[in-house]
Design a protein around this motif. Structure first.
Motif, mmCIF file in Angstrom:
data_model
loop_
_atom_site.group_PDB
_atom_site.id
_atom_site.type_symbol
_atom_site.label_atom_id
_atom_site.label_comp_id
_atom_site.label_asym_id
_atom_site.label_seq_id
_atom_site.Cartn_x
_atom_site.Cartn_y
_atom_site.Cartn_z
ATOM 1 N N ALA A 107 0.842 -0.961 -0.124
ATOM 2 C CA ALA A 107 -0.001 -0.340 -0.192
ATOM 3 C C ALA A 107 0.784 0.721 0.024
ATOM 4 C CB ALA A 107 -1.135 -0.045 1.478
ATOM 5 N N TYR A 108 0.331 2.382 -0.721
ATOM 6 C CA TYR A 108 1.067 3.595 -1.020
ATOM 7 C C TYR A 108 0.306 4.552 -0.770
ATOM 8 C CZ TYR A 108 5.332 0.513 -2.524
ATOM 9 O OH TYR A 108 6.083 -0.145 -2.465
ATOM 10 N N SER A 109 0.603 6.129 -0.452
ATOM 11 C CA SER A 109 0.327 6.710 -0.056
ATOM 12 C C SER A 109 0.486 8.413 -1.221
ATOM 13 C CB SER A 109 -0.320 7.491 1.293
ATOM 14 O OG SER A 109 -0.630 8.597 0.755
ATOM 15 N N PHE A 110 0.938 8.293 -2.025
ATOM 16 C CA PHE A 110 1.160 9.471 -2.672
ATOM 17 C C PHE A 110 0.278 11.114 -2.980
ATOM 18 C CE2 PHE A 110 1.562 5.460 -5.261
ATOM 19 C CZ PHE A 110 3.099 5.444 -5.122
ATOM 20 N N THR A 111 1.018 12.043 -2.961
ATOM 21 C CA THR A 111 1.043 13.650 -2.737
ATOM 22 C C THR A 111 1.177 14.798 -3.992
ATOM 23 O OG1 THR A 111 2.263 14.371 -1.003
ATOM 24 C CG2 THR A 111 -0.204 13.439 -0.568
ATOM 25 N N VAL A 112 0.994 15.453 -4.376
ATOM 26 C CA VAL A 112 1.577 16.371 -5.160
ATOM 27 C C VAL A 112 1.530 17.309 -5.274
ATOM 28 C CG1 VAL A 112 1.779 17.099 -8.258
ATOM 29 C CG2 VAL A 112 1.398 14.468 -7.143
ATOM 30 N N LYS A 113 3.017 17.847 -5.602
ATOM 31 C CA LYS A 113 3.441 19.358 -4.824
ATOM 32 C C LYS A 113 4.453 20.327 -6.246
ATOM 33 C CE LYS A 113 4.178 19.611 -0.023
ATOM 34 N NZ LYS A 113 4.885 19.666 1.120
ATOM 35 N N ALA A 114 3.340 21.519 -7.102
ATOM 36 C CA ALA A 114 3.559 22.307 -7.879
ATOM 37 C C ALA A 114 5.060 23.523 -7.333
ATOM 38 C CB ALA A 114 2.159 23.129 -8.395
#
Length: 336
Positions: free
Chosen positions: A204-211
């Motif tokens: 299981a993985y949790s991802f987020t994105v920032k600009a």
């Protein structure tokens, strides 16, 4: 000299031929068992790190990524070079780094070298070139939060992610992908998707994105996405080249196979491909400074005889340097 004219043989006191033989046997035993200090046995040879990529993160930073060399050697660490200058040294478990303090609107070349636990340095990787964007004066406004993050596993070792574009008063230069609190990938500001490879099956993985913009202003993280990779270790279909085509061509009295395909959508360029002919790897195609993002083409020699049927397929190198799934296999007959 003896009376019969033969030279006298001088013997060392206490040394008989049997004693010399015993000493020689003892020396051979000590050498073969590694009991002497001069042990010349060597471990597995180091090779160059694969899949090196560089992405401008802002006007003054570049994100460099690479994968572990294809060797059984124990890796102690890596050295990152800007041109011929060492800029970073990182431990062996780390495969990416941000190089800071660069100049805006400047071209840089990066390469990476591995070092094993015995202190042996491997060869330099292939060099990659990147250009930082222009600086933006008095920019203190961060980009907006990226939109909803979507994605799905690609087999057991990768995941495809996509998100809504951020807005900035100047321009978004890059998107940074995080796994938990750790940054694991970076793509250009014109991209809104990424292929994350090097994952573990059934995890299981949790991802987020920032600009980020050219002034290094960073947005808040977008909504998190949780997913679990497949239990098998097979590559997912999203890691394979698509629209793969093959055709025979005659030139100069010989036959060639012309190939065309669309690269998998990794969020960046694909630096290399493996081409397989009749079930065996025929060659590795490595692009120069500017690998194509659209339809790619290649041609290679297969012989002078007509009527020979061949099977051909290709695989792409992924962001972490591993190899994705194979394309569809095509059959082609010379002279047809």
């Amino acid at each position: 000299m003896l009376p019969n004219g033969r030279p006298a043989v001088r013997r060392t006191p206490g040394r008989t031929p049997l004693a010399y033989a015993a000493c020689a046997a003892a020396l051979l035993f000590a050498t073969s068992c590694g009991l002497l200090g001069d042990d010349t046995r060597q471990g597995p040879a180091l090779t160059a790190p694969a899949g090196v990529t560089a992405q401008a993160g802002s006007a003054t930073t570049v994100h460099v990524m690479w994968s572990r060399p294809e060797t059984d050697a124990d890796i102690k660490g890596y050295t990152v070079y800007r041109g011929a200058t060492k800029v970073k040294e990182v431990p062996g478990e780390q495969h990416m780094v941000d190089v800071v303090g660069l100049h805006p609107r400047s071209a840089y070349t990066f390469s990476v070298r591995a070092e094993d636990t015995g202190g042996t340095l491997g060869p330099l990787s292939a060099k990659v070139t990147v250009t930082t964007p222009a600086a933006v004066a008095e920019d203190r406004s961060a980009p907006t939060r990226p939109g909803a993050l979507r994605g799905h596993p690609e087999g057991g070792r990768a995941a495809s992610l996509s998100w809504g574009a951020s807005k900035d008063d100047k321009a978004v230069v890059s998107y940074d992908i995080y796994q938990g609190a750790s940054k694991i990938h970076s793509v250009g500001g014109s991209e809104t998707r990424a292929l994350i490879s090097g994952l573990r099956p059934g995890t299981a993985y949790s991802f987020t994105v920032k600009a980020r913009d050219a002034a290094d202003n960073t947005s808040p993280a977008g909504p998190a996405l949780s997913l679990t990779t497949a239990k098998g270790s097979d590559e997912g279909p999203g890691t394979a080249p698509t629209d793969f085509r093959a055709a025979s061509r005659r030139a100069g009295g010989a036959y060639y196979i012309d190939l065309s395909w669309t690269p998998p959508r990794t969020g960046g360029t694909v630096p290399a491909y493996r081409i397989y002919l009749d079930g065996r790897q025929a060659t590795t195609l490595v692009w120069g400074d500017a690998p194509p993002k659209g339809t790619a083409h290649n041609s290679f020699y297969v012989g002078k005889e007509a009527g020979i049927r061949h099977r051909v397929r290709i695989r792409a190198q992924l962001p972490d340097g591993t190899w994705g799934a194979s394309s569809a296999e095509r059959s082609v007959t010379t002279g047809s």
